[in-house]
Design a protein around this motif. Structure first.
Motif, mmCIF file in Angstrom:
data_model
loop_
_atom_site.group_PDB
_atom_site.id
_atom_site.type_symbol
_atom_site.label_atom_id
_atom_site.label_comp_id
_atom_site.label_asym_id
_atom_site.label_seq_id
_atom_site.Cartn_x
_atom_site.Cartn_y
_atom_site.Cartn_z
ATOM 1 N N LEU A 31 0.709 -1.183 0.035
ATOM 2 C CA LEU A 31 -0.032 -0.168 -0.011
ATOM 3 C C LEU A 31 0.778 1.407 0.073
ATOM 4 O O LEU A 31 1.844 1.366 0.782
ATOM 5 C CB LEU A 31 -0.787 0.041 1.243
ATOM 6 C CG LEU A 31 -2.104 0.946 1.149
ATOM 7 C CD1 LEU A 31 -3.113 0.482 0.067
ATOM 8 C CD2 LEU A 31 -2.855 0.587 2.567
ATOM 9 N N GLY A 32 0.831 2.265 -0.842
ATOM 10 C CA GLY A 32 1.558 3.383 -0.913
ATOM 11 C C GLY A 32 2.769 3.165 -1.704
ATOM 12 O O GLY A 32 3.602 4.187 -1.867
ATOM 13 N N ALA A 33 2.898 2.018 -2.303
ATOM 14 C CA ALA A 33 4.219 1.816 -2.957
ATOM 15 C C ALA A 33 4.482 2.820 -4.265
ATOM 16 O O ALA A 33 5.474 3.041 -4.744
ATOM 17 C CB ALA A 33 4.396 0.347 -3.349
ATOM 18 N N GLY A 34 3.235 2.988 -5.125
ATOM 19 C CA GLY A 34 3.254 3.877 -6.139
ATOM 20 C C GLY A 34 2.667 3.237 -7.374
ATOM 21 O O GLY A 34 2.636 3.661 -8.527
ATOM 22 N N LYS A 35 1.691 2.341 -7.151
ATOM 23 C CA LYS A 35 0.933 1.519 -8.389
ATOM 24 C C LYS A 35 0.048 2.517 -8.923
ATOM 25 O O LYS A 35 0.170 2.646 -10.270
ATOM 26 C CB LYS A 35 0.295 0.458 -7.733
ATOM 27 C CG LYS A 35 0.880 -0.712 -6.989
ATOM 28 C CD LYS A 35 0.256 -1.841 -6.576
ATOM 29 C CE LYS A 35 -0.824 -1.477 -5.287
ATOM 30 N NZ LYS A 35 -0.141 -1.157 -4.162
ATOM 31 N N THR A 36 -0.485 3.325 -8.383
ATOM 32 C CA THR A 36 -1.403 4.302 -8.893
ATOM 33 C C THR A 36 -0.572 5.445 -9.753
ATOM 34 O O THR A 36 -0.967 5.851 -10.864
ATOM 35 C CB THR A 36 -2.511 4.976 -8.334
ATOM 36 O OG1 THR A 36 -3.287 3.823 -7.581
ATOM 37 C CG2 THR A 36 -3.297 5.889 -8.750
ATOM 38 N N THR A 37 0.622 5.854 -9.103
ATOM 39 C CA THR A 37 1.378 6.862 -9.541
ATOM 40 C C THR A 37 1.976 6.408 -10.961
ATOM 41 O O THR A 37 2.100 6.999 -12.015
ATOM 42 C CB THR A 37 2.344 7.423 -8.730
ATOM 43 O OG1 THR A 37 1.667 7.894 -7.550
ATOM 44 C CG2 THR A 37 3.498 8.230 -9.155
ATOM 45 N N LEU A 38 2.529 5.187 -10.964
ATOM 46 C CA LEU A 38 3.072 4.446 -12.207
ATOM 47 C C LEU A 38 1.858 4.457 -13.114
ATOM 48 O O LEU A 38 2.107 4.775 -14.307
ATOM 49 C CB LEU A 38 3.519 3.033 -11.806
ATOM 50 C CG LEU A 38 4.154 2.353 -13.117
ATOM 51 C CD1 LEU A 38 5.413 2.970 -13.356
ATOM 52 C CD2 LEU A 38 4.377 0.923 -12.924
ATOM 53 N N THR A 39 0.598 4.082 -12.781
ATOM 54 C CA THR A 39 -0.401 4.117 -13.647
ATOM 55 C C THR A 39 -0.990 5.344 -14.492
ATOM 56 O O THR A 39 -1.223 5.445 -15.665
ATOM 57 C CB THR A 39 -1.792 3.412 -13.259
ATOM 58 O OG1 THR A 39 -1.474 2.244 -12.607
ATOM 59 C CG2 THR A 39 -2.952 3.172 -13.980
ATOM 60 N N LYS A 40 -0.488 6.551 -13.593
ATOM 61 C CA LYS A 40 -0.776 7.905 -14.230
ATOM 62 C C LYS A 40 0.143 8.121 -15.044
ATOM 63 O O LYS A 40 -0.176 8.578 -16.392
ATOM 64 C CB LYS A 40 -0.459 8.735 -13.177
ATOM 65 C CG LYS A 40 -1.730 9.064 -12.204
ATOM 66 C CD LYS A 40 -1.164 10.103 -10.948
ATOM 67 C CE LYS A 40 -2.542 9.659 -10.122
ATOM 68 N NZ LYS A 40 -2.196 10.586 -8.830
ATOM 69 N N GLY A 41 1.397 7.565 -15.104
ATOM 70 C CA GLY A 41 2.353 7.755 -16.284
ATOM 71 C C GLY A 41 1.992 6.881 -17.250
ATOM 72 O O GLY A 41 1.964 7.359 -18.620
ATOM 73 N N ILE A 42 1.338 5.664 -17.116
ATOM 74 C CA ILE A 42 1.012 4.740 -18.179
ATOM 75 C C ILE A 42 0.101 5.448 -19.132
ATOM 76 O O ILE A 42 0.128 5.420 -20.320
ATOM 77 C CB ILE A 42 0.728 3.256 -17.691
ATOM 78 C CG1 ILE A 42 1.850 2.688 -17.192
ATOM 79 C CG2 ILE A 42 0.038 2.561 -18.778
ATOM 80 C CD1 ILE A 42 1.367 1.341 -16.298
ATOM 81 N N ALA A 43 -0.887 6.025 -18.266
ATOM 82 C CA ALA A 43 -1.994 6.640 -19.056
ATOM 83 C C ALA A 43 -1.477 8.021 -19.794
ATOM 84 O O ALA A 43 -2.089 8.060 -21.046
ATOM 85 C CB ALA A 43 -3.017 7.148 -18.157
ATOM 86 N N THR A 44 -0.587 8.461 -19.607
ATOM 87 C CA THR A 44 0.059 9.632 -20.337
ATOM 88 C C THR A 44 0.844 8.998 -21.470
ATOM 89 O O THR A 44 0.575 9.665 -22.401
ATOM 90 C CB THR A 44 1.192 10.421 -19.417
ATOM 91 O OG1 THR A 44 0.566 11.054 -18.347
ATOM 92 C CG2 THR A 44 1.859 11.494 -20.253
ATOM 93 N N GLY A 45 1.487 7.862 -21.382
ATOM 94 C CA GLY A 45 2.130 7.393 -22.596
ATOM 95 C C GLY A 45 0.877 6.761 -23.397
ATOM 96 O O GLY A 45 1.262 6.311 -24.549
ATOM 97 N N LEU A 46 -0.312 6.559 -22.765
ATOM 98 C CA LEU A 46 -1.323 5.890 -23.804
ATOM 99 C C LEU A 46 -2.134 7.271 -24.546
ATOM 100 O O LEU A 46 -3.274 7.064 -24.941
ATOM 101 C CB LEU A 46 -2.397 5.143 -23.062
ATOM 102 C CG LEU A 46 -1.574 3.697 -22.650
ATOM 103 C CD1 LEU A 46 -2.405 2.975 -21.744
ATOM 104 C CD2 LEU A 46 -1.395 2.782 -23.840
ATOM 105 N N GLU A 47 -1.710 8.523 -23.940
ATOM 106 C CA GLU A 47 -2.311 9.653 -24.801
ATOM 107 C C GLU A 47 -3.691 9.722 -23.966
ATOM 108 O O GLU A 47 -4.788 10.377 -24.805
ATOM 109 C CB GLU A 47 -2.337 9.813 -26.084
ATOM 110 C CG GLU A 47 -1.010 9.763 -26.845
ATOM 111 C CD GLU A 47 -0.889 9.446 -28.206
ATOM 112 O OE1 GLU A 47 -2.074 9.835 -29.073
ATOM 113 O OE2 GLU A 47 0.063 9.024 -28.634
ATOM 114 N N ILE A 48 -3.678 9.432 -22.834
ATOM 115 C CA ILE A 48 -5.117 9.781 -22.170
ATOM 116 C C ILE A 48 -4.764 10.939 -21.188
ATOM 117 O O ILE A 48 -3.863 11.388 -20.570
ATOM 118 C CB ILE A 48 -5.412 8.563 -20.994
ATOM 119 C CG1 ILE A 48 -5.438 7.357 -22.071
ATOM 120 C CG2 ILE A 48 -6.492 9.105 -20.147
ATOM 121 C CD1 ILE A 48 -5.517 6.169 -21.161
ATOM 122 N N ASN A 49 -5.923 11.776 -21.381
ATOM 123 C CA ASN A 49 -5.958 13.287 -20.753
ATOM 124 C C ASN A 49 -6.641 13.369 -19.424
ATOM 125 O O ASN A 49 -6.750 14.396 -18.810
ATOM 126 C CB ASN A 49 -6.207 14.380 -21.650
ATOM 127 C CG ASN A 49 -5.155 14.391 -23.036
ATOM 128 O OD1 ASN A 49 -4.083 14.342 -22.808
ATOM 129 N ND2 ASN A 49 -5.783 14.599 -24.008
#
Length: 146
Positions: A32-50
């Motif tokens: 918990l709190g390791a950064g899974k959602t933060t990493l996903t935010k970056g993945i979304a940026t790489g997928l051109e999700i705004n």
């Protein structure tokens, strides 16, 4: 791979997101709190999700539209009852599936997927990529050497 801070973790996610193709499945593993959602935010940026990426902890699944659809799942709450959600709707289809706490699923549910282990290390995070299949092996090699 080491991330010193949230910005670097997001950048790693963005690089990963830019490599993803339809049908790719990622399992994010970490405390918990390791950064899974933060990493996903970056993945979304790489997928051109705004859209703003939020943790799917209470909704189980969040869907976002970009270059490819992103299905962001958190299976922590479904525990050992994977039938409570139809995973087939999200796996290996026309989008990318990111599953937080996916190690809790029966391994037979998944076939070719990349596990991203995020562990605290000093002030930052250590990321390890483990492939489970041919496509995920390509992704892991790109991330580790590209």
């Amino acid at each position: 791979m080491y991330s010193q801070n949230e910005r670097e973790l997001t950048a790693i996610g963005q690089r990963l997101g830019s490599l993803l193709q339809a049908g790719d499945v990622l399992v994010l593993s970490g405390d918990l709190g390791a950064g899974k959602t933060t990493l996903t935010k970056g993945i979304a940026t790489g997928l051109e999700i705004n859209q703003m990426i939020k943790s799917p902890t209470y909704t189980i699944v969040r869907e976002y539209e970009g270059r490819l659809p992103l299905y962001h799942l958190d299976v922590y709450r479904i525990g050992d009852d994977p039938d409570s959600i139809d995973l087939d709707d999200f796996l290996y289809g026309d989008g990318v599936t990111v599953i937080e706490w996916g190690e809790l699923l029966d391994a037979a549910v998944l076939s070719d997927y990349l596990t991203v282990r995020i562990e605290r290390s000093g002030d930052g995070r250590e990321l390890r990529f483990e492939s489970h299949g041919a496509r995920s092996r390509v992704l892991a090699e790109e991330l580790n050497h590209g």
